[in-house]
Design a protein around this motif. Sequence first.
Motif, mmCIF file in Angstrom:
data_model
loop_
_atom_site.group_PDB
_atom_site.id
_atom_site.type_symbol
_atom_site.label_atom_id
_atom_site.label_comp_id
_atom_site.label_asym_id
_atom_site.label_seq_id
_atom_site.Cartn_x
_atom_site.Cartn_y
_atom_site.Cartn_z
ATOM 1 N N ASP A 10 -2.409 -3.921 10.696
ATOM 2 C CA ASP A 10 -3.087 -2.568 10.298
ATOM 3 C C ASP A 10 -4.887 -2.485 11.429
ATOM 4 N N VAL B 165 -8.963 -8.421 1.828
ATOM 5 C CA VAL B 165 -9.714 -7.793 1.898
ATOM 6 C C VAL B 165 -10.667 -7.285 0.251
ATOM 7 N N GLN C 23 -5.305 -7.859 3.885
ATOM 8 C CA GLN C 23 -4.845 -6.278 5.337
ATOM 9 C C GLN C 23 -4.361 -7.686 5.990
ATOM 10 N N THR C 24 -3.165 -7.033 6.581
ATOM 11 C CA THR C 24 -2.740 -7.584 8.076
ATOM 12 C C THR C 24 -3.104 -7.304 8.420
ATOM 13 N N ASN D 76 -6.175 -8.435 -2.582
ATOM 14 C CA ASN D 76 -5.561 -7.069 -1.237
ATOM 15 C C ASN D 76 -5.568 -7.634 -0.069
ATOM 16 N N GLU E 179 -7.334 -1.366 11.006
ATOM 17 C CA GLU E 179 -8.311 -1.515 11.042
ATOM 18 C C GLU E 179 -8.821 -2.702 10.862
ATOM 19 N N SER E 180 -7.775 -3.600 11.271
ATOM 20 C CA SER E 180 -7.650 -4.608 11.874
ATOM 21 C C SER E 180 -8.070 -5.440 13.360
ATOM 22 N N SER F 294 -9.956 1.093 -1.006
ATOM 23 C CA SER F 294 -11.557 0.391 -0.308
ATOM 24 C C SER F 294 -12.424 0.580 -0.470
ATOM 25 N N PHE G 162 -1.609 2.559 5.959
ATOM 26 C CA PHE G 162 -2.151 1.604 6.190
ATOM 27 C C PHE G 162 -1.348 0.167 6.205
ATOM 28 N N ASN G 163 -1.573 -1.495 6.923
ATOM 29 C CA ASN G 163 -0.871 -1.774 5.951
ATOM 30 C C ASN G 163 -1.886 -3.020 4.937
ATOM 31 N N VAL G 164 -1.961 -3.015 4.406
ATOM 32 C CA VAL G 164 -2.114 -3.736 2.875
ATOM 33 C C VAL G 164 -1.452 -4.247 1.625
ATOM 34 N N ASP H 92 0.799 -1.328 0.479
ATOM 35 C CA ASP H 92 -0.071 0.083 -0.195
ATOM 36 C C ASP H 92 0.834 1.186 -0.300
#
Lengths: 287, 171
Positions: free
Chosen positions: A176, A162, A172-173, A170, A178-179, B69, A131-133, A126
Motif C-alpha cells: 500500500d 490498521v 494494510q499491506t 482491516n 501509505e505503508s 480510515s 489502496f491495498n487494504v 478495499d
Amino acid sequence: MLRIFRSKWFIVSFITIILLVIMGVSANKSSKLNWLNNILSVPMKPVQGFFTAAGRKVGDTFSFFKDIEAVRKENDQLKTQVAGLEKENRELSVLKVKNEELRQALNLKEQFGDYTILGANIIAVDPGNWFNVFKIDTGSKEGVKTDAPVVTSARGLVGRVVSSDFTTSNVQTIIDEESAVSGWIAKAGGGHAIVRGDMQLKEKGLCKMDYIPLEVDVEVGDIIETSGLGGGIYPKGILIGEVIEVRKTNSELDRYAIIKPAADFKRLEEVYVLKNNQSDETGSAGK
Amino acid sequence: MKRKFIFYSFFILVFFLLQTTLLHYAAILGVIPNILIVFVIITGLLRGNTEGGTVGFFAGLVVDLVFGSVLGFYALLGLYLGIAAGSVSRRLFRENLLVAVFFTFVYSVLYESMIYIINNIMSGSMQFWFAMTDIILPESIYNSIIAILMFPLLIRAERWFEGKESNARKY
C-alpha cells in the motif's frame, strides 16, 4: 430567513460542515466514534465471507474448464486420463501446500514466542484502485489490536492491522502506498532502509526500498527483514522479501531497490495475525 | 418513499458487497471498475440532484464504515458526486444511454482525480500522470462500460416505481 434553512445549498453546506467535524474527530483512532464501524462490519462479515468464497470457487471452476479445453485437443482417451490425473494432482498439491503451511505455522510459533498467532481468512478487499487494504474475519473479540503485525504462513510480512471492529479487522499491506516499514538488509555489513509501497509497483505486487545507507552495497538477491525499529510495530526478523533490482538515479544518494515481497499478494487467502502477549498489560496502562 | 428507501438500500448494499468481493476477479490490467459510483452517477442523472446526493451520501457512508480510515470522507465525496450528476439531468435528455455513458466517464475521472489529489496533497507525490493514464482513465472507461449494462436496469426500476406511485395516487 426560514427559506434559507430550507434551501438545498444550505442543507448541503450544513452536511459538509458536519461531515468535516466527524472526519476530524474520527481521524483520532481512539475516538469512540469509530465504534460506529461495527454497525455494518459485524453483520456484513458472513455475507462478505460467503461472496469471497463463492468467487474463489467460480474462479477455480473456470480454470478447471480451461484445463480440460486444452486437453481436448489431444485424443479422447488421453483427455479423460489427463483430466483424471490432473484432478488427483491438484488435490495432492493442495495437500502438499497445506502440509507445508502447517509445518511453517509450527515454526512460526517457535520464532515469535512473545506473540500468539491467530489464523484469519481474507473476506473482502478495499473498493477502488487506490489502496491495498483488506478485511479479515478476526477482530477485537479475538484480541486483534491496531498495529498488530500480519504475516503469511511462510513467515513473509503481509502488513499491519490498521483498525479492528468487533469481529473483523482491516489490514494494510506493505505494498500500500501509505505503508512504510523499517527494513534491515540481512547480510554482513547490512544496514537499515525503508520499505514502502509504490503506486507503480503495487500492481505487480512489488514494493520499493529507499534511504539505503551509502556504505551498504545492495545487490540483487539480498534478503530484507524487518528491523524492529520504527515504533516497534513489527518484531525484528520477519522476512519482508528479496531485492530483485537496484535502480540508480542521478546520484548514489538517490538509489533505491525494488523488493519482491515474500508474500504473494495476488494469491493471499489465509493470513496470521501476531498478537502481542505483553502489550496487553503495558499497552492499556500506557493509555 | 418506503419502497424507494428499500430499493436504494438494497442496491447500495449489493453493489458494495460485489465491489469488495467478486469484482476483484474482474480486474483488467490490474484495474477494477467502481460500480458503486456508477450507480450514484446514474441515479443522479435519472432522478435529479436530491436523490443523487442522498444515494451518494449513503453509498459513501457504507464505504466509510467498512473500509475508511476517516469517517465521512467517502460520504462527502459521494454526496458531491450525486449532486453533480443530478445537476446536469434537467438540461440534457435524461433517458439517453449515450449521455449516461459520457457523464459516467467524465464524473469517474473527476471523482477518482479528487481522491488522488486529496490523498496525495500532503505527500507531494509527483505521479499524477501515471495515476491518470494507468488507473483513472482505464477505470473510467471500465465504469462507462458498466454504465451501459446498469443504465437499462435502473431505467426499468424507475418505471416500475413511477407505475407504483401513480397507482398509489389513484386510490
